[in-house]
Design a protein around this motif. Structure first.
Motif, mmCIF file in Angstrom:
data_model
loop_
_atom_site.group_PDB
_atom_site.id
_atom_site.type_symbol
_atom_site.label_atom_id
_atom_site.label_comp_id
_atom_site.label_asym_id
_atom_site.label_seq_id
_atom_site.Cartn_x
_atom_site.Cartn_y
_atom_site.Cartn_z
ATOM 1 N N TYR A 72 10.418 6.024 -9.537
ATOM 2 C CA TYR A 72 11.550 6.921 -9.776
ATOM 3 C C TYR A 72 11.211 7.877 -10.915
ATOM 4 C CZ TYR A 72 14.380 3.973 -6.778
ATOM 5 O OH TYR A 72 14.875 3.288 -5.694
ATOM 6 N N SER A 73 10.883 9.111 -10.591
ATOM 7 C CA SER A 73 10.592 10.104 -11.630
ATOM 8 C C SER A 73 11.893 10.767 -12.079
ATOM 9 C CB SER A 73 9.609 11.145 -11.106
ATOM 10 O OG SER A 73 10.178 11.842 -10.017
ATOM 11 N N GLY A 74 11.875 11.292 -13.277
ATOM 12 C CA GLY A 74 13.026 12.044 -13.776
ATOM 13 C C GLY A 74 14.224 11.201 -14.169
ATOM 14 N N ILE A 75 14.010 9.915 -14.442
ATOM 15 C CA ILE A 75 15.139 9.082 -14.863
ATOM 16 C C ILE A 75 15.303 9.151 -16.384
ATOM 17 C CG2 ILE A 75 15.140 7.507 -12.903
ATOM 18 C CD1 ILE A 75 13.505 5.541 -14.575
ATOM 19 N N ASP A 76 16.526 8.970 -16.828
ATOM 20 C CA ASP A 76 16.842 8.982 -18.257
ATOM 21 C C ASP A 76 17.062 7.584 -18.806
ATOM 22 O OD1 ASP A 76 17.079 11.931 -18.589
ATOM 23 O OD2 ASP A 76 18.702 11.658 -17.120
ATOM 24 N N ALA A 77 17.412 6.652 -17.924
ATOM 25 C CA ALA A 77 17.723 5.295 -18.376
ATOM 26 C C ALA A 77 17.405 4.292 -17.278
ATOM 27 C CB ALA A 77 19.193 5.186 -18.760
ATOM 28 N N ILE A 78 16.974 3.113 -17.727
ATOM 29 C CA ILE A 78 16.809 1.953 -16.858
ATOM 30 C C ILE A 78 17.759 0.905 -17.411
ATOM 31 C CG2 ILE A 78 15.254 0.140 -16.040
ATOM 32 C CD1 ILE A 78 12.915 2.137 -16.654
ATOM 33 N N ILE A 79 18.656 0.409 -16.570
ATOM 34 C CA ILE A 79 19.626 -0.589 -17.001
ATOM 35 C C ILE A 79 19.355 -1.879 -16.245
ATOM 36 C CG2 ILE A 79 22.060 -1.176 -17.227
ATOM 37 C CD1 ILE A 79 21.395 2.344 -16.501
ATOM 38 N N ASN A 80 19.100 -2.937 -17.001
ATOM 39 C CA ASN A 80 18.857 -4.263 -16.446
ATOM 40 C C ASN A 80 20.211 -4.962 -16.400
ATOM 41 O OD1 ASN A 80 17.268 -6.251 -15.393
ATOM 42 N ND2 ASN A 80 16.125 -6.658 -17.269
ATOM 43 N N ILE A 81 20.780 -5.101 -15.215
ATOM 44 C CA ILE A 81 22.207 -5.390 -15.046
ATOM 45 C C ILE A 81 22.641 -6.814 -15.365
ATOM 46 C CG2 ILE A 81 21.998 -5.759 -12.556
ATOM 47 C CD1 ILE A 81 25.011 -4.162 -14.280
ATOM 48 N N SER A 82 21.919 -7.826 -14.972
ATOM 49 C CA SER A 82 22.424 -9.191 -15.133
ATOM 50 C C SER A 82 22.393 -9.634 -16.593
ATOM 51 C CB SER A 82 21.615 -10.160 -14.274
ATOM 52 O OG SER A 82 21.811 -9.864 -12.914
ATOM 53 N N MET A 83 23.404 -10.358 -16.989
ATOM 54 C CA MET A 83 23.580 -10.748 -18.389
ATOM 55 C C MET A 83 22.441 -11.629 -18.907
ATOM 56 S SD MET A 83 26.222 -9.239 -19.409
ATOM 57 C CE MET A 83 27.807 -8.603 -18.960
ATOM 58 N N TRP A 84 21.764 -12.350 -18.035
ATOM 59 C CA TRP A 84 20.692 -13.235 -18.495
ATOM 60 C C TRP A 84 19.326 -12.538 -18.466
ATOM 61 C CZ3 TRP A 84 23.884 -14.348 -14.359
ATOM 62 C CH2 TRP A 84 23.355 -14.090 -13.095
ATOM 63 N N ASN A 85 19.273 -11.307 -17.977
ATOM 64 C CA ASN A 85 18.013 -10.555 -17.963
ATOM 65 C C ASN A 85 17.710 -10.001 -19.347
ATOM 66 O OD1 ASN A 85 17.974 -11.056 -15.248
ATOM 67 N ND2 ASN A 85 18.396 -8.965 -14.627
ATOM 68 N N LYS A 86 16.444 -9.804 -19.638
ATOM 69 C CA LYS A 86 16.009 -9.312 -20.950
ATOM 70 C C LYS A 86 14.937 -8.244 -20.767
ATOM 71 C CE LYS A 86 18.549 -12.171 -23.206
ATOM 72 N NZ LYS A 86 19.846 -11.664 -23.520
ATOM 73 N N ASN A 87 14.745 -7.445 -21.807
ATOM 74 C CA ASN A 87 13.702 -6.434 -21.871
ATOM 75 C C ASN A 87 12.846 -6.733 -23.092
ATOM 76 O OD1 ASN A 87 15.113 -5.034 -19.767
ATOM 77 N ND2 ASN A 87 16.441 -4.136 -21.308
ATOM 78 N N THR A 88 11.522 -6.632 -22.955
ATOM 79 C CA THR A 88 10.669 -6.874 -24.112
ATOM 80 C C THR A 88 10.705 -5.663 -25.039
ATOM 81 O OG1 THR A 88 8.649 -5.968 -23.118
ATOM 82 C CG2 THR A 88 9.107 -8.335 -22.749
ATOM 83 N N LYS A 89 10.416 -5.906 -26.312
ATOM 84 C CA LYS A 89 10.396 -4.816 -27.287
ATOM 85 C C LYS A 89 9.329 -3.795 -26.930
ATOM 86 C CE LYS A 89 10.093 -3.676 -32.191
ATOM 87 N NZ LYS A 89 9.934 -2.300 -31.826
ATOM 88 N N SER A 90 8.164 -4.254 -26.511
ATOM 89 C CA SER A 90 7.101 -3.298 -26.170
ATOM 90 C C SER A 90 7.493 -2.448 -24.960
ATOM 91 C CB SER A 90 5.772 -4.011 -25.934
ATOM 92 O OG SER A 90 5.839 -4.864 -24.825
ATOM 93 N N ALA A 91 8.228 -3.014 -24.011
ATOM 94 C CA ALA A 91 8.696 -2.241 -22.852
ATOM 95 C C ALA A 91 9.715 -1.190 -23.290
ATOM 96 C CB ALA A 91 9.297 -3.176 -21.803
ATOM 97 N N LYS A 92 10.602 -1.574 -24.206
ATOM 98 C CA LYS A 92 11.576 -0.602 -24.731
ATOM 99 C C LYS A 92 10.854 0.534 -25.438
ATOM 100 C CE LYS A 92 15.544 -1.862 -26.517
ATOM 101 N NZ LYS A 92 16.643 -1.518 -25.645
ATOM 102 N N ASP A 93 9.837 0.203 -26.225
ATOM 103 C CA ASP A 93 9.065 1.221 -26.941
ATOM 104 C C ASP A 93 8.317 2.126 -25.961
ATOM 105 O OD1 ASP A 93 9.956 0.138 -29.353
ATOM 106 O OD2 ASP A 93 8.106 -0.985 -29.718
ATOM 107 N N MET A 94 7.717 1.531 -24.936
ATOM 108 C CA MET A 94 6.989 2.310 -23.934
ATOM 109 C C MET A 94 7.921 3.277 -23.211
ATOM 110 S SD MET A 94 4.973 1.031 -20.545
ATOM 111 C CE MET A 94 3.528 0.455 -21.403
ATOM 112 N N ALA A 95 9.080 2.778 -22.801
ATOM 113 C CA ALA A 95 10.047 3.633 -22.120
ATOM 114 C C ALA A 95 10.499 4.762 -23.047
ATOM 115 C CB ALA A 95 11.248 2.802 -21.656
ATOM 116 N N ARG A 96 10.797 4.429 -24.294
ATOM 117 C CA ARG A 96 11.250 5.421 -25.272
ATOM 118 C C ARG A 96 10.208 6.523 -25.461
ATOM 119 N NH1 ARG A 96 11.965 2.268 -29.599
ATOM 120 N NH2 ARG A 96 13.936 1.529 -28.790
ATOM 121 N N GLU A 97 8.920 6.161 -25.470
ATOM 122 C CA GLU A 97 7.849 7.157 -25.588
ATOM 123 C C GLU A 97 7.873 8.147 -24.423
ATOM 124 O OE1 GLU A 97 4.177 4.996 -25.950
ATOM 125 O OE2 GLU A 97 4.749 4.158 -27.908
ATOM 126 N N GLN A 98 8.393 7.704 -23.286
ATOM 127 C CA GLN A 98 8.521 8.564 -22.105
ATOM 128 C C GLN A 98 9.912 9.211 -22.029
ATOM 129 O OE1 GLN A 98 5.810 9.177 -20.165
ATOM 130 N NE2 GLN A 98 4.790 7.932 -21.727
#
Length: 140
Positions: A72-98
């Motif tokens: 998916y090109s041109g996205i502004d946000a990725i939302i991980n919907i389920s309450m028990w799902n998590k995002n790693t800090k490095s993934a957040k940083d990588m996404a933010r760099e983009q």
């Protein structure tokens, strides 16, 4: 509607309905439109438009961010919907760099209140802000 996600990454229908309901009731949102099964166009009250990808992935790491960005090109946000799902800090940083925000659902709801793009991408939830204050780290 098109869906480029794996079946295991695709949010369930009840999760999509929940997302539509809570976003529609957010005070900073004018409208939300489902473009594809997991992709939404969200118009904020300041006329900013966010292209948000809704996923259901237990843990989003770097590889998952790269995979989602390739699908998916041109996205502004990725939302991980389920309450028990998590995002790693490095993934957040990588996404933010983009210039993509990577959020759990509660974080996304808070980030929607941010006016500037920079604040949106760097949103820190209240509980983390408190922890940062205790550790003498910047709150934002």
């Amino acid at each position: 509607m098109d869906n480029k996600l794996l079946q295991s990454q695709t949010p369930r229908l009840d999760s999509i309905e929940f997302f539509l309901r809570i976003i529609s009731n957010h005070s900073k949102i004018n409208s939300i439109e489902q473009i594809e099964v997991p992709l939404f166009s969200i118009k904020k009250d300041n006329n900013d438009i966010l292209r948000a990808l809704l996923v259901d992935i237990y843990i989003i790491g770097d590889a998952e961010v790269l995979d989602l960005m390739s699908r998916y090109s041109g996205i502004d946000a990725i939302i991980n919907i389920s309450m028990w799902n998590k995002n790693t800090k490095s993934a957040k940083d990588m996404a933010r760099e983009q210039e993509i925000g990577l959020f759990e659902i509660k974080e996304f709801m808070g980030a929607l209140n941010c006016v500037s793009r920079k604040a949106f991408l760097n949103y820190i939830p209240p509980n983390e802000r408190e922890e940062n204050k205790k550790r003498n780290k910047p709150a934002f």
